[in-house]
Scaffold this motif. Structure first.
Motif, mmCIF file in Angstrom:
data_model
loop_
_atom_site.group_PDB
_atom_site.id
_atom_site.type_symbol
_atom_site.label_atom_id
_atom_site.label_comp_id
_atom_site.label_asym_id
_atom_site.label_seq_id
_atom_site.Cartn_x
_atom_site.Cartn_y
_atom_site.Cartn_z
ATOM 1 N N ASP A 60 0.846 -1.192 0.000
ATOM 2 C CA ASP A 60 0.000 0.000 0.000
ATOM 3 C C ASP A 60 0.885 1.246 0.000
ATOM 4 O O ASP A 60 1.768 1.412 0.862
ATOM 5 N N ALA A 61 0.645 2.123 -0.959
ATOM 6 C CA ALA A 61 1.515 3.281 -1.144
ATOM 7 C C ALA A 61 1.450 4.241 0.047
ATOM 8 O O ALA A 61 2.488 4.702 0.533
ATOM 9 N N GLY A 62 0.248 4.548 0.502
ATOM 10 C CA GLY A 62 0.107 5.487 1.610
ATOM 11 C C GLY A 62 0.752 4.982 2.883
ATOM 12 O O GLY A 62 1.439 5.736 3.594
ATOM 13 N N ALA A 65 4.597 5.114 2.449
ATOM 14 C CA ALA A 65 5.094 6.486 2.571
ATOM 15 C C ALA A 65 5.116 6.922 4.029
ATOM 16 O O ALA A 65 6.103 7.504 4.514
ATOM 17 N N GLN A 66 4.046 6.644 4.755
ATOM 18 C CA GLN A 66 3.962 7.041 6.161
ATOM 19 C C GLN A 66 5.056 6.366 6.981
ATOM 20 O O GLN A 66 5.654 6.989 7.871
ATOM 21 N N GLN A 71 4.896 11.763 2.691
ATOM 22 C CA GLN A 71 3.503 11.867 2.290
ATOM 23 C C GLN A 71 3.283 11.030 1.034
ATOM 24 O O GLN A 71 4.217 10.802 0.250
ATOM 25 N N ALA A 72 2.050 10.607 0.829
ATOM 26 C CA ALA A 72 1.740 9.859 -0.387
ATOM 27 C C ALA A 72 2.060 10.684 -1.628
ATOM 28 O O ALA A 72 2.450 10.141 -2.669
#
Length: 221
Positions: A60-62, A65-66, A71-72
């Motif tokens: 999952d990209a978000g 990133a977190q 940030q996404a």
């Protein structure tokens, strides 16, 4: 001259310098835990050849990133955070710019949670620019289990080249790579994509550069 701080290449250069092998071209095929890796040792550089990595599961990209403190919107649009499965496998995380690489602030437990289901221990985060204007890609190897970051990672660089080829990010067959600058241990290397002449299929990835001695000592027992 390219400098590569890579365990396999560093050890071979040190061994061959100690035995006087670097005065002429030498081909080595060290049997590593991941298999046999052909290494071409030349007076001015070392070239390691590795098989291509294969695109696999996406993270999952978000969430990814977190876990990296980003940030996404720092990720490159339209490109997945994807496991590249090879002799050593890594999660590839493409970001938009070098500034995003500088902002990475790893949350170790969160990144471990992203990596564990994929069966890998590190993320390779890369941007399509570098410190030097001639650089194609700058990367960081983020590892929540060990020191936190590796100055130069040849196996991960090979996976990145396979990722870039799979997603149509290569303008040619050579990629100039930087890694380690943010750690004040700058390294550069040149990746070469070896393509099948009939199909354009990726057959192998070569990574070339030089190694320099940073310390020496004597082991007694």
């Amino acid at each position: 001259m390219a400098k590569v701080q890579n365990d396999t290449m560093d050890k071979l250069v040190a061994l061959c310098k100690g035995r006087g092998y670097v005065s002429a071209d030498r081909n080595k095929t060290p049997n590593m835990p991941i298999g046999v890796l052909p290494v071409d040792i030349r007076p001015d550089r070392v070239i390691m050849t590795q098989p291509p990595a294969v695109p696999d599961t996406c993270a999952d990209a978000g969430t990814t990133a977190q876990a990296l403190g980003l940030q996404a919107s720092d990720l490159r649009e339209g490109l997945p955070c994807q496991l590249m499965r090879g002799g050593v496998s890594f999660l590839m995380v493409p970001v938009r710019e070098l500034a995003a690489l500088r902002r990475i602030n790893m949350d170790r437990p969160a990144l471990k949670a992203v990596l564990a289901p994929l069966g890998v221990s590190a993320a390779y985060v890369f941007a399509p620019e570098g410190v030097a204007p001639e650089t194609d890609v700058h990367a960081r190897l983020i590892d929540p289990d060990n020191a936190g970051e590796d100055p130069f990672t040849g196996s991960a660089a090979g996976c990145m080249a396979s990722y870039m080829h799979a997603h149509g990010l290569c303008s040619g067959t050579r990629i100039r790579l930087e890694q380690g600058h943010i750690l004040d241990r700058p390294g550069t290397g040149e990746l070469e994509l070896i393509l099948a002449s009939d199909s354009g299929k990726l057959d192998a990835v070569r990574l070339g550069g030089t190694a320099v001695s940073s310390a020496s000592g004597t082991l007694r027992w």
